[in-house]
Design an enzyme around this catalytic site. Sequence first.
Site, PDB file in Angstrom:
ATOM      1  N   ARG A  18       3.778 -14.036  -5.230  1.00 23.77           N
ATOM      2  CA  ARG A  18       3.778 -14.079  -6.707  1.00 23.77           C
ATOM      3  C   ARG A  18       4.940 -13.307  -7.343  1.00 23.77           C
ATOM      4  O   ARG A  18       5.174 -13.413  -8.531  1.00 23.77           O
ATOM      5  CB  ARG A  18       2.436 -13.573  -7.237  1.00 23.77           C
ATOM      6  CG  ARG A  18       1.363 -14.644  -7.214  1.00 23.77           C
ATOM      7  CD  ARG A  18       0.019 -14.094  -7.627  1.00 23.77           C
ATOM      8  NE  ARG A  18      -0.566 -13.273  -6.556  1.00 23.77           N
ATOM      9  CZ  ARG A  18      -1.630 -12.486  -6.742  1.00 23.77           C
ATOM     10  NH1 ARG A  18      -2.199 -12.387  -7.922  1.00 23.77           N
ATOM     11  NH2 ARG A  18      -2.119 -11.783  -5.728  1.00 23.77           N
ATOM     12  N   ASP A 108       1.595  -1.722  -1.974  1.00 25.47           N
ATOM     13  CA  ASP A 108       1.862  -2.293  -3.307  1.00 25.47           C
ATOM     14  C   ASP A 108       1.057  -1.580  -4.391  1.00 25.47           C
ATOM     15  O   ASP A 108       0.872  -2.100  -5.482  1.00 25.47           O
ATOM     16  CB  ASP A 108       1.590  -3.803  -3.318  1.00 25.47           C
ATOM     17  CG  ASP A 108       0.142  -4.140  -3.027  1.00 25.47           C
ATOM     18  OD1 ASP A 108      -0.675  -3.219  -2.816  1.00 25.47           O
ATOM     19  OD2 ASP A 108      -0.183  -5.344  -3.006  1.00 25.47           O
ATOM     20  N   GLY A 144     -13.099  -6.257  -5.034  1.00 20.40           N
ATOM     21  CA  GLY A 144     -14.337  -6.000  -4.315  1.00 20.40           C
ATOM     22  C   GLY A 144     -15.191  -5.050  -5.146  1.00 20.40           C
ATOM     23  O   GLY A 144     -14.677  -4.086  -5.719  1.00 20.40           O
ATOM     24  N   GLU A 159     -16.852  -8.498  -1.632  1.00 24.86           N
ATOM     25  CA  GLU A 159     -15.650  -9.150  -2.191  1.00 24.86           C
ATOM     26  C   GLU A 159     -16.050 -10.114  -3.288  1.00 24.86           C
ATOM     27  O   GLU A 159     -17.119 -10.731  -3.243  1.00 24.86           O
ATOM     28  CB  GLU A 159     -14.889  -9.867  -1.072  1.00 24.86           C
ATOM     29  CG  GLU A 159     -14.201  -8.914  -0.106  1.00 24.86           C
ATOM     30  CD  GLU A 159     -13.308  -7.910  -0.821  1.00 24.86           C
ATOM     31  OE1 GLU A 159     -12.341  -8.323  -1.466  1.00 24.86           O
ATOM     32  OE2 GLU A 159     -13.595  -6.695  -0.753  1.00 24.86           O
ATOM     33  N   ASN A 174     -13.436  -1.570  -5.728  1.00 28.71           N
ATOM     34  CA  ASN A 174     -12.712  -0.968  -4.610  1.00 28.71           C
ATOM     35  C   ASN A 174     -11.209  -0.975  -4.906  1.00 28.71           C
ATOM     36  O   ASN A 174     -10.629  -2.022  -5.176  1.00 28.71           O
ATOM     37  CB  ASN A 174     -13.013  -1.793  -3.344  1.00 28.71           C
ATOM     38  CG  ASN A 174     -12.172  -1.360  -2.150  1.00 28.71           C
ATOM     39  OD1 ASN A 174     -11.752  -0.207  -2.063  1.00 28.71           O
ATOM     40  ND2 ASN A 174     -11.939  -2.293  -1.238  1.00 28.71           N
ATOM     41  N   ARG A 320      29.023   8.196 -14.310  1.00 33.08           N
ATOM     42  CA  ARG A 320      28.823   7.488 -13.049  1.00 33.08           C
ATOM     43  C   ARG A 320      28.818   8.498 -11.905  1.00 33.08           C
ATOM     44  O   ARG A 320      29.129   9.660 -12.097  1.00 33.08           O
ATOM     45  CB  ARG A 320      29.910   6.423 -12.905  1.00 33.08           C
ATOM     46  CG  ARG A 320      29.716   5.286 -13.944  1.00 33.08           C
ATOM     47  CD  ARG A 320      30.917   4.388 -14.011  1.00 33.08           C
ATOM     48  NE  ARG A 320      31.290   3.926 -12.685  1.00 33.08           N
ATOM     49  CZ  ARG A 320      32.521   3.507 -12.357  1.00 33.08           C
ATOM     50  NH1 ARG A 320      33.494   3.503 -13.258  1.00 33.08           N
ATOM     51  NH2 ARG A 320      32.773   3.109 -11.136  1.00 33.08           N
ATOM     52  N   TYR A 353      38.541   7.477 -20.425  1.00 36.39           N
ATOM     53  CA  TYR A 353      38.075   7.201 -19.066  1.00 36.39           C
ATOM     54  C   TYR A 353      38.587   8.306 -18.156  1.00 36.39           C
ATOM     55  O   TYR A 353      39.806   8.477 -17.997  1.00 36.39           O
ATOM     56  CB  TYR A 353      38.574   5.836 -18.553  1.00 36.39           C
ATOM     57  CG  TYR A 353      38.218   5.662 -17.096  1.00 36.39           C
ATOM     58  CD1 TYR A 353      36.890   5.699 -16.703  1.00 36.39           C
ATOM     59  CD2 TYR A 353      39.198   5.516 -16.124  1.00 36.39           C
ATOM     60  CE1 TYR A 353      36.534   5.595 -15.365  1.00 36.39           C
ATOM     61  CE2 TYR A 353      38.851   5.401 -14.773  1.00 36.39           C
ATOM     62  CZ  TYR A 353      37.515   5.450 -14.405  1.00 36.39           C
ATOM     63  OH  TYR A 353      37.174   5.365 -13.081  1.00 36.39           O
ATOM     64  N   ASN A 364      41.396  20.492 -22.900  1.00 33.58           N
ATOM     65  CA  ASN A 364      40.988  19.583 -23.968  1.00 33.58           C
ATOM     66  C   ASN A 364      41.617  18.212 -23.728  1.00 33.58           C
ATOM     67  O   ASN A 364      42.841  18.094 -23.625  1.00 33.58           O
ATOM     68  CB  ASN A 364      41.445  20.136 -25.320  1.00 33.58           C
ATOM     69  CG  ASN A 364      40.884  19.303 -26.460  1.00 33.58           C
ATOM     70  OD1 ASN A 364      39.801  19.582 -26.965  1.00 33.58           O
ATOM     71  ND2 ASN A 364      41.619  18.283 -26.856  1.00 33.58           N
TER      72      ASN A 364
HETATM   73  C1  UD1 Z   1      -8.512  -5.997  -1.356  1.00 33.97           C
HETATM   74  C2  UD1 Z   1      -9.918  -5.511  -1.023  1.00 33.97           C
HETATM   75  C3  UD1 Z   1     -10.719  -5.454  -2.312  1.00 33.97           C
HETATM   76  C4  UD1 Z   1     -10.057  -4.573  -3.323  1.00 33.97           C
HETATM   77  C5  UD1 Z   1      -8.609  -5.008  -3.553  1.00 33.97           C
HETATM   78  C6  UD1 Z   1      -7.882  -3.989  -4.394  1.00 33.97           C
HETATM   79  C7  UD1 Z   1     -10.453  -6.279   1.206  1.00 33.97           C
HETATM   80  C8  UD1 Z   1     -11.158  -7.315   2.005  1.00 33.97           C
HETATM   81  N1  UD1 Z   1     -10.511  -6.413  -0.096  1.00 33.97           N
HETATM   82  O1  UD1 Z   1      -8.642  -7.324  -1.830  1.00 33.97           O
HETATM   83  O2  UD1 Z   1     -12.031  -4.958  -2.041  1.00 33.97           O
HETATM   84  O3  UD1 Z   1     -10.767  -4.583  -4.548  1.00 33.97           O
HETATM   85  O4  UD1 Z   1      -7.898  -5.126  -2.313  1.00 33.97           O
HETATM   86  O5  UD1 Z   1      -6.616  -4.445  -4.747  1.00 33.97           O
HETATM   87  O6  UD1 Z   1      -9.893  -5.364   1.768  1.00 33.97           O
HETATM   88  N2  UD1 Z   1      -2.772  -7.097   3.888  1.00 33.97           N
HETATM   89  C9  UD1 Z   1      -2.160  -7.117   5.113  1.00 33.97           C
HETATM   90  N3  UD1 Z   1      -2.563  -8.013   6.039  1.00 33.97           N
HETATM   91  C10 UD1 Z   1      -3.571  -8.891   5.815  1.00 33.97           C
HETATM   92  C11 UD1 Z   1      -4.203  -8.878   4.557  1.00 33.97           C
HETATM   93  C12 UD1 Z   1      -3.774  -7.962   3.617  1.00 33.97           C
HETATM   94  O7  UD1 Z   1      -1.248  -6.327   5.380  1.00 33.97           O
HETATM   95  O8  UD1 Z   1      -3.897  -9.663   6.725  1.00 33.97           O
HETATM   96  C13 UD1 Z   1      -2.315  -6.139   2.888  1.00 33.97           C
HETATM   97  C14 UD1 Z   1      -1.664  -6.825   1.687  1.00 33.97           C
HETATM   98  O9  UD1 Z   1      -0.270  -6.860   1.849  1.00 33.97           O
HETATM   99  C15 UD1 Z   1      -2.059  -5.908   0.547  1.00 33.97           C
HETATM  100  C16 UD1 Z   1      -3.380  -5.312   0.995  1.00 33.97           C
HETATM  101  O10 UD1 Z   1      -3.439  -5.469   2.372  1.00 33.97           O
HETATM  102  O11 UD1 Z   1      -1.137  -4.856   0.370  1.00 33.97           O
HETATM  103  C17 UD1 Z   1      -4.564  -5.973   0.295  1.00 33.97           C
HETATM  104  O12 UD1 Z   1      -4.658  -7.322   0.671  1.00 33.97           O
HETATM  105  P1  UD1 Z   1      -5.076  -8.458  -0.329  1.00 33.97           P
HETATM  106  O13 UD1 Z   1      -5.135  -9.725   0.406  1.00 33.97           O
HETATM  107  O14 UD1 Z   1      -4.240  -8.400  -1.554  1.00 33.97           O
HETATM  108  O15 UD1 Z   1      -6.559  -8.010  -0.670  1.00 33.97           O
HETATM  109  P2  UD1 Z   1      -7.405  -8.388  -1.943  1.00 33.97           P
HETATM  110  O16 UD1 Z   1      -7.995  -9.721  -1.786  1.00 33.97           O
HETATM  111  O17 UD1 Z   1      -6.646  -8.098  -3.181  1.00 33.97           O
HETATM  112 CA    CA Z   2      -4.387  -7.663  -3.787  1.00 37.16          CA
END
Ligand code: UD1
Ligand code: CA
Length: 453
Positions: A18, A108, A144, A159, A174, A320, A353, A364
Site C-alpha cells: 500500500r 512499521d 485484533g 482477529e 492488540n 548545507r 554564497y 565581514n
Molecule cells: C496484526 C495482529 C493484530 C493487531 C495488528 C496491529 C496478528 C495475527 N494480528 O494484524 O491482532 O491488531 O497487527 O497492527 O498478529 N509480518 C511478517 N510476516 C508475516 C506476517 C506479518 O513479517 O508472515 C509482519 C508484517 O510485516 C507487519 C506485522 O508482521 O509488520 C503485522 O502483520 P500484518 O499482516 O499487518 O498483521 P495485521 O493483520 O495487521
Molecule cells: Ca498491519
Amino acid sequence: MSVSSPLFVVLAAGKGVRMKSAVPKVLHKVAGRSMLAHVLGTAKSIDGGTLAIVVGSDMEAVASEARAVAPGVQVFVQNAQRGTADAVLAARPALEAHSGDVVVLYADTPLIRRETLERLRKALDEGANIAVLGFRPEDPTGYGRLLTDTKGTLLAIREDKDASEDERKIGLCNSGVIAFRVPNITGLLSRISNANAKAEFYLTDAVELARADGLVAAVIECDAEEVLGVNARDQLAAAEAVWQARARLALMRDGVTMIAPETVWLSFDTSIARDVVIEPNVFFGLGVSVEEGAKILAFCHLEGAVIGKGARIGPFARFRPGSRLGPEVHIGNFVEVKNTTLGPGAKANHLSYLGDGSIGAKANIGAGTIFCNYDGYNKQKTEIGEGAFVGSNSSLVAPVTIGAGAYIGSGSVITKNVSPGALALERGTQEERPGWAEKFRILMTRRKAAQKP
Ligand code: UD1
Ligand code: CA
C-alpha cells in the site's frame, strides 16, 4: 530493571504494497530516519537487549539498514508470509539460544517508546507470562480485539476477520507488541494452527494456548498514537506529525523557545541547546546542532550545520553540510553556507554564497560576495583572515587566501592571494565626463522631434 534481559524480534517481512513504492516499507523515513531504525534504536536503548529482525526474501536493503543501526543484530529471512507466528518462528535459532524474555515488535510501528516497553516487561516481572500492549483506537475495525474477563484478565485475542459481532464491539485492541516469559516459546508457537479466516499462523493465538497451559496473560495499555502502524503514505505523514509534536514538546521543556512550534521541522538527531529562539518555518535536516542562546529567524533551512553560541541566522538562510559557525556569527538573508567555517563574530549579512571556505573571527563579508569554489572539475578553498573586509559584490576565485585585516574593494574579481592589511581592487577605472548628461538629453529630444511626421 527487569531481571531477565530481553530478545527483541522485530517483524519486517511485509512488502508494504500500500505504500506504492520501490523502497521496502520499513525503510521509509520519519524525522529523517527509517522506521526500522526508530524501532531498533528504541529496542537497543534497553540494557542487555539482544536484537533479531525478520525480513522477507529479496530484502538485502532492509538487512543492511538493520546492521547499520544495530551492528549486532541477527537477521532472519521468512520466505513466504504465512502469518505473524510463522514470522517469529523464522527467528528460531535466536529464540532457542535465548533464555530470557522475548518481545515482538513491528518495524512499521515506529513511535513505540522505551518507557512503554519497560512497562510491558514490568508486567512480566509481576507475574505475567505474556504481556500484550493494548490500545483503544477511534475505529477498531481491522485490529485484533483483546477479550478480557470482568477483572480485566486477558483471555484471548480475536482477529477482526474471525470475531463475532459482539467481539467486534470491543474497543480494546492488540497493538502487535507482545512480550513473553514462557518456558518454551518455540514449542508454544509451533502449536499454533492456521485454521482461521486468513489461513495464517496468528501469533495472537499464543494467548489462548498459553492460558490452557495454566500460564498468565496481561494487558498493558498505551496511547493509540504510540502504536500507530504505517501501511500507506498518509499514515507515514501521521506518524511524522506525532513524532514532530513529541520532539518539539521535549525541546520546549528543555528551554528552547519556538514562536510557532507547529511550523518547525526537526530530524531525529537535531540538537538544540537552551535559550535558543526559533522563529516560524524553520527546517532542520540531518546533523544539526545549535548552541546556547542562538537565534534562528524565520524560513531557514539547515543540514549538517553547527550554529555557535549566540549566533543569529536568517531570515531565509541556507546551511548545507559542513557549515560551522562560531559564537556570535551573523548570517543574514539569502546567504548559502556550505562546508565553511566562520570564526567568532564573523558576519555575512546579505545575499552570498560561502562554499568550501574558512572565514576568520570578526571578518565581514559584504552583500553579494561569491566564493567561486568550483571550476566544473574540482572544489577549491577560499581562506579569509581575521578581521578582513570583503566589499560587496566581490567574486573570490578559489583557491585564494585573503590576509588578516585586508580590504577587498567592492565588485572585485579576486584571483590572486591578498596580503594581510592590504587593499585589493580589481575593476575598471571610473571615468567622468562633466556635463555629458545634459548634452545627451538635448540630442535625443531633437532626434525624436525630427522623426515626427
Ligand atoms: C496484526 C495482529 C493484530 C493487531 C495488528 C496491529 C496478528 C495475527 N494480528 O494484524 O491482532 O491488531 O497487527 O497492527 O498478529 N509480518 C511478517 N510476516 C508475516 C506476517 C506479518 O513479517 O508472515 C509482519 C508484517 O510485516 C507487519 C506485522 O508482521 O509488520 C503485522 O502483520 P500484518 O499482516 O499487518 O498483521 P495485521 O493483520 O495487521
Ligand atoms: Ca498491519
